[in-house]
Design a protein around this motif. Structure first.
Motif, short mmCIF file in Angstrom:
data_model
loop_
_atom_site.label_atom_id
_atom_site.label_comp_id
_atom_site.label_asym_id
_atom_site.label_seq_id
_atom_site.Cartn_x
_atom_site.Cartn_y
_atom_site.Cartn_z
N UNK A 12 17.50 -22.02 -16.93
CA UNK A 12 18.96 -21.90 -16.92
C UNK A 12 19.60 -22.49 -18.17
N UNK A 13 19.12 -23.66 -18.59
CA UNK A 13 19.67 -24.33 -19.77
C UNK A 13 19.08 -23.78 -21.06
N UNK A 14 17.76 -23.63 -21.08
CA UNK A 14 17.06 -23.34 -22.33
C UNK A 14 17.14 -21.87 -22.76
N UNK A 15 17.73 -21.04 -21.92
CA UNK A 15 17.98 -19.66 -22.36
C UNK A 15 19.12 -19.62 -23.37
N UNK A 16 19.87 -20.75 -23.46
CA UNK A 16 21.01 -20.82 -24.37
C UNK A 16 20.55 -21.33 -25.74
N UNK A 17 20.78 -20.53 -26.79
CA UNK A 17 20.28 -20.89 -28.12
C UNK A 17 20.91 -22.17 -28.66
N UNK A 61 7.45 -11.45 -46.31
CA UNK A 61 7.69 -11.08 -44.92
C UNK A 61 7.40 -12.25 -43.98
N UNK A 62 6.35 -13.00 -44.27
CA UNK A 62 6.01 -14.15 -43.44
C UNK A 62 7.04 -15.28 -43.62
N UNK A 63 7.54 -15.45 -44.85
CA UNK A 63 8.60 -16.44 -45.09
C UNK A 63 9.84 -16.09 -44.25
N UNK A 64 10.17 -14.82 -44.22
CA UNK A 64 11.34 -14.36 -43.46
C UNK A 64 11.13 -14.58 -41.96
N UNK A 65 9.93 -14.29 -41.49
CA UNK A 65 9.63 -14.45 -40.06
C UNK A 65 9.80 -15.91 -39.63
N UNK A 66 9.32 -16.84 -40.43
CA UNK A 66 9.45 -18.25 -40.07
C UNK A 66 10.92 -18.65 -39.94
N UNK A 67 11.77 -18.11 -40.83
CA UNK A 67 13.20 -18.42 -40.77
C UNK A 67 13.83 -17.91 -39.46
N UNK A 68 13.42 -16.71 -39.02
CA UNK A 68 13.95 -16.15 -37.77
C UNK A 68 13.56 -17.04 -36.59
N UNK A 69 12.33 -17.53 -36.60
CA UNK A 69 11.86 -18.41 -35.53
C UNK A 69 12.78 -19.62 -35.38
N UNK A 70 13.21 -20.16 -36.53
CA UNK A 70 14.04 -21.37 -36.49
C UNK A 70 15.53 -21.07 -36.34
N UNK A 71 15.92 -19.83 -36.52
CA UNK A 71 17.30 -19.45 -36.20
C UNK A 71 17.48 -19.38 -34.68
N UNK A 72 16.40 -19.03 -33.98
CA UNK A 72 16.49 -18.88 -32.52
C UNK A 72 15.86 -20.04 -31.76
N UNK A 73 14.99 -20.81 -32.41
CA UNK A 73 14.49 -22.09 -31.92
C UNK A 73 13.88 -22.09 -30.51
N UNK A 74 12.87 -21.24 -30.23
CA UNK A 74 12.19 -21.37 -28.95
C UNK A 74 11.28 -22.60 -28.91
N UNK A 127 0.70 -21.60 -19.16
CA UNK A 127 0.37 -20.17 -19.09
C UNK A 127 1.18 -19.46 -18.02
N UNK A 128 1.44 -20.18 -16.92
CA UNK A 128 2.22 -19.61 -15.82
C UNK A 128 3.71 -19.86 -15.99
N UNK A 129 4.08 -20.45 -17.14
CA UNK A 129 5.48 -20.81 -17.45
C UNK A 129 6.12 -21.66 -16.36
N UNK A 130 5.33 -22.57 -15.81
CA UNK A 130 5.83 -23.51 -14.81
C UNK A 130 6.19 -24.83 -15.49
N UNK A 131 7.16 -24.75 -16.36
CA UNK A 131 7.61 -25.93 -17.10
C UNK A 131 9.00 -25.62 -17.66
N UNK A 132 9.69 -26.67 -18.14
CA UNK A 132 10.97 -26.49 -18.84
C UNK A 132 10.74 -26.74 -20.34
N UNK A 133 10.42 -28.00 -20.66
CA UNK A 133 9.98 -28.36 -22.02
C UNK A 133 8.51 -28.73 -21.93
N UNK A 134 7.75 -28.45 -22.97
CA UNK A 134 6.35 -28.85 -22.97
C UNK A 134 5.96 -29.35 -24.36
N UNK A 135 5.35 -30.53 -24.41
CA UNK A 135 4.86 -31.10 -25.67
C UNK A 135 3.53 -30.43 -25.98
#
Length: 284
Positions: free
Chosen positions: A80-85, A269-282, A207-215
């Protein structure tokens, strides 16, 4: 869960340079116990945690080696919370990583504001991947608080409770407590409960996504940025965040296929991909 043994392989191509016949590995999760085994000559090698580094750093047998492994907070974007960027960005910016590595870990670890480590790989232009993309997130409590308030407004709630899934080792426990303290202090209205699990059970819950945050963390399989970047494509078994981005998927696909004969274009292309990852921050 007690340990295992390595035995020398007589068929190994370089067997003449393998000096040991047998290595017995003991699993000891408490560092003080492991150090005691070392001192009493029941162990030949031990990995030290922060409180032992200062004691042994002048010992002739003390060695530090920087590994290209990266650790992060994985976020379940179905939560519920972490779906928000904005909430995800707030979490990523609310943790003082420098204090964590300097004080709590105290073992040569460096703060990572990226997913591809420094001094890991250079591109066709001779430049380090990290030098080109720089830091992609920073510790900024003021900005984190702004993003956090924005997220709360967007979600229509003022208080949230989430669970932090963690390993059960000595260092992980301390790290988990530090992360909880940082997040609860810097993001008003957030409560973090810690769930410690042995490695195998932790992986199963992830693997079963039974977590909220995971270290979590990753060590590279081969010397190329792709070993870190393709983790986050849709349906990659290691993604486990629920995050999906069509542009990111396409960039990674291109870098693995059509761009293999154009190394500079692949690199860009890989440099660009890394930037997208951090724009959305999963991950943080």
């Amino acid at each position: 869960e007690q340990g295992w043994t390595y035995k020398k392989n007589p068929n190994y191509w370089d067997k003449d340079n393998v000096k040991l016949e047998t290595i017995n590995v003991k699993i000891v999760k408490d560092t003080a116990t492991a150090v005691n085994l070392y001192e009493t000559k029941k162990a030949d090698r031990v990995i030290l945690t922060a409180e032992f580094v200062d004691k042994y750093k002048n010992d002739k047998n003390f060695h530090t080696e920087l590994e290209p492994s990266i650790f992060w907070l994985r976020m379940n974007t179905k939560n519920e919370l972490l779906k928000n960027v904005n909430a995800r960005k707030a979490i990523a910016m609310a943790i003082d990583k420098q204090a964590l590595v300097d004080t709590l870990l105290n073992n040569g670890t460096v703060a990572a504001n990226y997913i591809v480590p420094k001094d890991f790989v250079e591109g066709p232009n001779g430049k380090d991947f990290r030098d080109e993309n720089g830091d992609l997130v920073k510790y900024d409590v003021e900005e984190a608080k702004k993003l956090w308030e924005q997220a709360k407004k967007e979600l229509g709630k003022d208080k949230f409770t989430i669970e932090l899934l963690n390993y059960d080792t000595d260092t992980a426990k301390k790290t988990g407590e530090y992360l909880k303290e940082q997040l609860e202090k810097n993001l008003p209205g957030l409560t973090v409960n810690i769930k410690q699990q042995p490695f195998k059970q932790k992986l199963e819950l992830e693997s079963n996504m039974q977590y909220d945050l995971s270290f979590s963390g990753w060590g590279p399989d081969y010397q190329d940025p792709m070993t870190f970047l393709d983790l986050w494509v849709t349906n990659n078994p290691h993604n486990q965040t629920g995050w999906s981005n069509a542009e990111y998927d396409q960039l990674i696909k291109d870098a693995k296929t059509t761009l293999l004969s154009d190394l500079q274009a692949r690199w860009d292309t890989m440099l660009k991909a890394e930037k997208i990852l951090f724009e959305e921050m999963p991950i943080a």
